[in-house]
Design an enzyme around this catalytic site. Structure first.
Site, PDB file in Angstrom:
ATOM      1  N   HIS A   7       0.824  -1.204   0.000  1.00 35.68           N
ATOM      2  CA  HIS A   7       0.000   0.000   0.000  1.00 35.68           C
ATOM      3  C   HIS A   7       0.861   1.258   0.000  1.00 35.68           C
ATOM      4  O   HIS A   7       2.043   1.208   0.331  1.00 35.68           O
ATOM      5  CB  HIS A   7      -0.978   0.045   1.185  1.00 35.68           C
ATOM      6  CG  HIS A   7      -0.331   0.030   2.540  1.00 35.68           C
ATOM      7  ND1 HIS A   7      -0.012  -1.122   3.213  1.00 35.68           N
ATOM      8  CD2 HIS A   7       0.053   1.038   3.368  1.00 35.68           C
ATOM      9  CE1 HIS A   7       0.529  -0.833   4.380  1.00 35.68           C
ATOM     10  NE2 HIS A   7       0.588   0.486   4.504  1.00 35.68           N
ATOM     11  N   HIS A  79       3.922   7.084   3.802  1.00 38.28           N
ATOM     12  CA  HIS A  79       4.868   5.976   3.627  1.00 38.28           C
ATOM     13  C   HIS A  79       4.419   5.041   2.514  1.00 38.28           C
ATOM     14  O   HIS A  79       3.283   5.098   2.067  1.00 38.28           O
ATOM     15  CB  HIS A  79       5.072   5.195   4.935  1.00 38.28           C
ATOM     16  CG  HIS A  79       3.866   4.474   5.472  1.00 38.28           C
ATOM     17  ND1 HIS A  79       2.999   5.035   6.377  1.00 38.28           N
ATOM     18  CD2 HIS A  79       3.395   3.232   5.232  1.00 38.28           C
ATOM     19  CE1 HIS A  79       2.049   4.159   6.679  1.00 38.28           C
ATOM     20  NE2 HIS A  79       2.253   3.057   5.999  1.00 38.28           N
ATOM     21  N   GLU A 130       7.667   1.048   5.052  1.00 37.99           N
ATOM     22  CA  GLU A 130       7.159   0.008   5.929  1.00 37.99           C
ATOM     23  C   GLU A 130       7.370  -1.317   5.217  1.00 37.99           C
ATOM     24  O   GLU A 130       7.116  -1.421   4.013  1.00 37.99           O
ATOM     25  CB  GLU A 130       5.649   0.256   6.166  1.00 37.99           C
ATOM     26  CG  GLU A 130       4.979  -0.818   7.015  1.00 37.99           C
ATOM     27  CD  GLU A 130       3.478  -0.554   7.224  1.00 37.99           C
ATOM     28  OE1 GLU A 130       2.864   0.145   6.413  1.00 37.99           O
ATOM     29  OE2 GLU A 130       2.943  -1.077   8.223  1.00 37.99           O
TER      30      GLU A 130
HETATM   31 CO    CO Z   1       1.173   1.260   6.346  1.00 44.62          CO
END
Ligand code: CO
Length: 134
Positions: A7, A79, A130
């Site tokens: 994502h 992020h 991440e």
């Molecule tokens: Co995230």
């Protein structure tokens, strides 16, 4: 080591307005809001088929995105999340390469109930990364 893009997370000051923009202006499929008090955010997912965008709104006093929004009042890309098959191995490799793992420096359970870690943006082209074990 990294696999698919899981994502892209976009921090927003007003989740309802942001969800409406994605739904009505961009014609996207947007989920219902989900409050994650342990992670200090309320989120919706924008399903793009090949990946998703997560819109994040701060929740509570100590939200990890509060400072980011203070610096970016209109919101902004927060992020990107890449998938890895073994977060422990990824963590060890990254430390060996000199990358800084944020927080306690170890994988933790993330907002989706899976092991994640975050990497210092200064080590990765100015982008907060991440990694999520899938
Ligand atoms: Co995230």
């Amino acid at each position: 080591m990294i696999g698919k893009l899981n994502h892209v997370a976009v921090a927003v000051p007003d989740l309802e307005a942001a969800a409406a923009t994605y739904r009505e202006t961009l014609g996207a499929k947007v989920s219902k809001p989900q409050a994650l008090p342990d992670h200090g955010v309320t989120i919706v997912f924008v399903d793009l088929g090949n990946t998703r965008v997560e819109l994040l709104e701060p929740l509570g006093e100590a939200s990890p995105i509060a400072k980011f929004l203070a610096n970016n009042p209109a919101g902004g890309m927060h992020h990107v999340c890449y998938e890895v098959s073994d977060i422990r191995a990824a963590c060890d490799r990254l430390k060996e390469k000199g990358a800084r793992v944020l927080g306690a420096g170890e994988p933790a359970i993330g907002a989706h109930g899976k092991p994640v870690l975050f990497l210092h943006p200064k080590d990765f082209c100015g982008t907060l990364i991440e990694l999520e074990q899938t």
